[in-house]
Design a protein around this motif. Structure first.
Motif, short mmCIF file in Angstrom:
data_model
loop_
_atom_site.label_atom_id
_atom_site.label_comp_id
_atom_site.label_asym_id
_atom_site.label_seq_id
_atom_site.Cartn_x
_atom_site.Cartn_y
_atom_site.Cartn_z
N ARG A 3 0.83 -1.20 0.00
CA ARG A 3 0.00 0.00 0.00
C ARG A 3 0.87 1.25 0.00
O ARG A 3 0.59 2.22 -0.69
N ASN A 478 -7.37 4.72 2.01
CA ASN A 478 -7.07 3.43 2.63
C ASN A 478 -6.91 3.64 4.14
O ASN A 478 -6.05 4.39 4.57
N ASN A 480 -6.54 1.81 8.00
CA ASN A 480 -6.10 0.61 8.69
C ASN A 480 -6.23 0.85 10.19
O ASN A 480 -5.70 1.82 10.72
N CYS A 482 -6.10 -0.91 14.11
CA CYS A 482 -5.74 -1.99 15.01
C CYS A 482 -6.27 -1.62 16.39
O CYS A 482 -5.81 -0.65 17.00
N THR A 498 -8.90 -5.95 13.95
CA THR A 498 -8.02 -5.32 12.97
C THR A 498 -8.79 -5.17 11.67
O THR A 498 -9.40 -6.13 11.20
N TYR A 499 -8.78 -3.95 11.11
CA TYR A 499 -9.52 -3.69 9.88
C TYR A 499 -8.60 -3.05 8.85
O TYR A 499 -7.73 -2.24 9.18
N HIS A 500 -8.82 -3.43 7.58
CA HIS A 500 -8.13 -2.79 6.45
C HIS A 500 -9.20 -2.54 5.38
O HIS A 500 -9.79 -3.47 4.85
N HIS A 501 -9.46 -1.27 5.08
CA HIS A 501 -10.52 -0.94 4.13
C HIS A 501 -10.03 0.10 3.12
O HIS A 501 -9.24 0.99 3.45
#
Length: 772
Positions: A3, A478, A480, A482, A498-501
């Motif tokens: 990324r 983007n 992210n 935690c 934990t998210y990644h969008h």
């Protein structure tokens, strides 16, 4: 890592532009900067489109093109279009003049329209309009299409509470909106489709831009506001400022005394093995006294570099709630008990500390905006509840709640011209630490000691460029996250996430003659507030408890919208689809079927449509504005007895009237009507009608102003029903909100702050719930 490489490649590509640069500044007939004017480069041979942009807040434009000789075309609705032959370089200052139309023997001179669509929302000009005479910034916001003034702040119809910025600085103290005079505001922009540079959980933004200050030296402004309803409120303050050369030092001191009362009637209907009916009468009185202080400094090195710092704090030396509750309980229709509760809450807050530092600069073609924020505060709330039962054991319930919040955040935004448009890219990071300690010595409700640690980092890129028919904006963000959740010192793996969008956004605006159209799309997220994730249980009485839910997940929604404007008519339509929607629910407390625990939960999907139609003509000294709105939900909420769904849409009518009786005397009357209707599992069972009126008189060339106003003259109150399936609640609320206001303001050698900070971590501050 991939990324980061992706965004670095975008940055590298953007910095390789080699085309010639054309710059200039557009002003109106009075020499004031002209923001959002269309600037287009045309080929001198065949008038073909080469490049285009819009002027910024300072009226400045900058765009690149390969031809060394072009025609610059500058236009704005209501003003004469101007064409200038140009070669690369600075074109200097270009002045637009109002268009003049002759109708028979009558000559009509146009003025800037009050409203103008952008690719993110709608911009409202305040300067030199009747809106500049309505009183304060709060009064201006009430006149924006779809903006509502509620008891606890500003809301955007169908969007909720917006982030509010004043000259790029995030609003931390709601009372500041009453401290800013409407005549000092240049314009306000309501952003209903925030782009990639805003956090993905931001649904609406209001940008307030004040007029450019004139002069140097020392200046100050004072204000005294008195409110009288069933109780008395008071606000006293002074804003001061010292300017010399590039140095600007400013500060504020405000004293607020707020008293309010509220009477509620609640009815709980619980269907279990036994049918329980709980009727409650609640009365409460609150008193809050506080002193708000701010101190800041700006330094403008030159036109390309400025920096500054600002510190805010608030000292609460009295924050108390007292009340009583009478409850009658029946079981299967037979008398069960009569309860009398005497309740007192005392909150002791340390002085919250918020600090912002910023740098704005330009190096070559690259603009740089850096913001760093720090915030810390601690609340200590004690509760005493003396519950006397007629038929059962009486009890005394005490509790102590201690909440500590700390936030460190930073944001970097880079922008530069690229391919005839403008590219913005940057990053945002935040580190949040929250502790919630709740202890009940009697062990009637469980004590808890929880901690939430959350680290967010985001990258974003957004590109905007003019088109022959309008403007295009596309963005990608983007985010992210935690998040670690601790209970009694132990990390809870199930509640830690934990998210990644990736969140795309797009806006396309077009203009054909007098018609403006804007289409937009965005993916958004609704993250639970930190207090909604807290597992502590709050005791109301032996039949009513309330708690958060550490297992809550964020909601994701996709929304598309259309805005159109023709002359003085504006249409706004939005449709959204949401997954993992967060709603209020009522559940049985294990071991006590009669006791209801009110909490939050996720359900699968929901859909919502929002519609707003606004009419804003102007007839000389009279400027009316009529807004008609509608919100409709489609959602299936599972309950133990099947699904429940909202049936009726919610309608809004706003009728604002502003009239300039004399050059120094203005009056306003604003009527708001909210219909009966349903949203999710909440129903408004009675229409609400609110009427506000005011008269403002200025003296001594507007240095002194006196405002007399009446708020909620019809004494509108709220009646709602919450449906939980087997557990339903009906509530009537009567708050002390009908009151008379008298406000006196005086300014001496007025000069406003040059603050240019935009803040970082604003969404995280909202989720924490600032003690200010």
């Amino acid at each position: 890592m991939k990324r980061i490489q992706f965004f670095m490649i975008l940055l590298a590509v953007a910095m390789t532009g080699v085309a010639a640069n054309f710059t200039g500044r557009v002003v109106d007939e009075e020499g004031e900067p002209f923001a959002f004017a269309n600037v287009v480069l045309l080929s001198p041979i065949d008038s073909a489109f080469v490049s285009g942009t819009m002027t910024d807040d300072s009226g400045v434009f900058s765009l690149s093109a390969e031809p060394l000789s072009v025609v610059v075309k500058i236009s704005y609705i209501g003003y004469e279009t101007k064409c200038v032959a140009a070669t690369p370089g600075d074109l200097g200052t270009i002045q637009l003049r109002p268009a003049i139309t002759t109708l028979g023997e009558v000559t009509v001179t146009a003025a800037r329209p009050v409203f103008k669509l952008t690719t993110e929302g709608i911009k409202t000009d305040v300067e030199n309009t009747l809106l500049s005479k309505v009183g304060s910034a709060n009064d201006v916001l009430k006149n924006l299409p779809g903006v509502q003034k509620k008891a606890d702040g500003i809301e955007v119809f169908g969007k909720g509470t917006p982030l509010i910025y004043i000259n790029g600085r995030e609003l931390r103290n709601k009372s500041e909106l009453d401290q800013i005079k409407s005549e000092d505001i240049q314009r306000v922009e309501l952003i209903t489709n925030p782009g990639a540079k805003y956090k993905a959980d931001v649904e609406a933004v209001i940008l307030i831009k004040t007029k450019r200050p004139q002069g140097e030296g020392f200046s100050f402004g004072t204000q005294a506001s008195y409110y009288q309803g069933e109780n008395m409120d008071l606000a006293l303050g002074v804003n001061w400022n010292y300017r010399h050369g590039g140095l600007d030092v400013f500060g504020s001191e405000w004293y607020n005394e707020d008293r309010w009362g509220q009477n509620d009637y609640l009815r709980f209907d619980v269907q279990a093995d036994t049918t329980w009916i709980l009727d409650e009468q609640l009365k409460s009185k609150s008193l809050a006294r506080s002193i708000y202080s701010s101190l800041g400094v700006n330094y403008v090195l030159n036109d390309n570099h400025s920096m500054g710092m600002r510190y805010d704090t608030k000292w609460w030396f009295k924050n108390r709630d007292r009340g009583s509750m009478l409850a009658d309980v029946t079981a299967n229709g037979d008398f069960y008990d009569h309860l009398v509760n005497t309740v007192e809450h005392n909150t002791k807050s340390n002085m919250p500390h918020t600090l912002n530092a910023y740098y704005n600069g330009r190096v070559g073609k690259t603009s740089i905006d850096v913001n760093v924020d720090y915030m810390f505060y601690k609340d200590r709330k004690s509760q005493y509840n003396d519950e006397v039962s007629q038929e059962r054991d009486s009890r005394i319930v005490t509790a102590l709640s201690v909440v500590r919040n700390r936030l460190v955040a930073g944001k970097l935004v880079l922008s530069w011209p690229l391919l005839g448009g403008n590219l913005q890219a940057g990053s945002e990071v935040s580190d949040t630490h929250r502790n919630d300690d709740y202890s009940n010595p009697e062990n009637i409700v469980p004590s808890s000691f929880t901690e939430q640690r959350e680290h967010n980092y985001a990258f974003f890129v957004e590109y905007a460029r003019p088109l022959p028919f309008g403007q295009l904006r596309i963005g990608l963000r983007n985010e992210n996250v935690c998040s670690d959740y601790y209970s009694m010192g132990a990390r809870m793996a199930e509640q830690s996430r934990t998210y990644h969008h990736f969140f795309p956004s797009m806006g396309l605006s077009a203009q054909t003659g007098p018609v403006q159209i804007m289409l937009n799309y965005a993916m958004k997220i609704q993250r639970p507030y930190y207090w909604q994730l807290n597992g502590s249980v709050s005791y109301g009485n032996r039949f009513t408890w309330e708690s958060g839910n550490p297992a809550l997940k964020p909601s994701i929604n996709n929304q598309v919208g259309l805005m159109a404007r023709w002359q003085w008519v504006t249409l706004m339509v939005e449709y959204r689809h949401t997954t993992d929607t967060i709603i209020n629910v009522g559940r049985e407390v294990p071991g006590s079927e009669a006791t209801t625990l009110i909490t939050r939960d996720n359900i699968a999907n929901s859909d919502k449509m929002r519609l707003m139609l606004n009419f804003s003509p102007q007839f000389g000294i009279y400027q009316p504005q009529l807004s008609l709105g509608m919100v409709k939900d489609w959602i299936k909420i599972p309950t133990p007895v099947g699904y429940i769904s909202p049936e009726r849409p919610l309608f809004l009518v706003q009728f604002n009237n502003n009239i300039k009786l004399l050059p120094s005397l203005t009056a306003s009357a604003n009527l708001d009507i909210i219909s009966k209707g349903d949203q999710e599992n909440v129903s408004l069972t009675r229409a609400g009608v609110t009427l506000d009126v005011s008269v403002t008189k200025t003296f001594f060339n507007d240095r002194l102003s006196v405002k007399v106003a009446g708020h909620n003259l019809l004494d509108a109150q709220e009646r709602v029903r919450l449906r939980y399936g087997l557990r339903n609640m009906y509530q009537e609320s009567h708050r002390d909100s009908r009151e008379l206001e008298v406000t006196v303001k005086y300014k001496f050698n007025a000069a406003g702050s040059k603050w240019r900070g935009s803040g970082a971590g604003e969404s995280e501050k909202a989720r924490l719930g600032n003690s200010n």
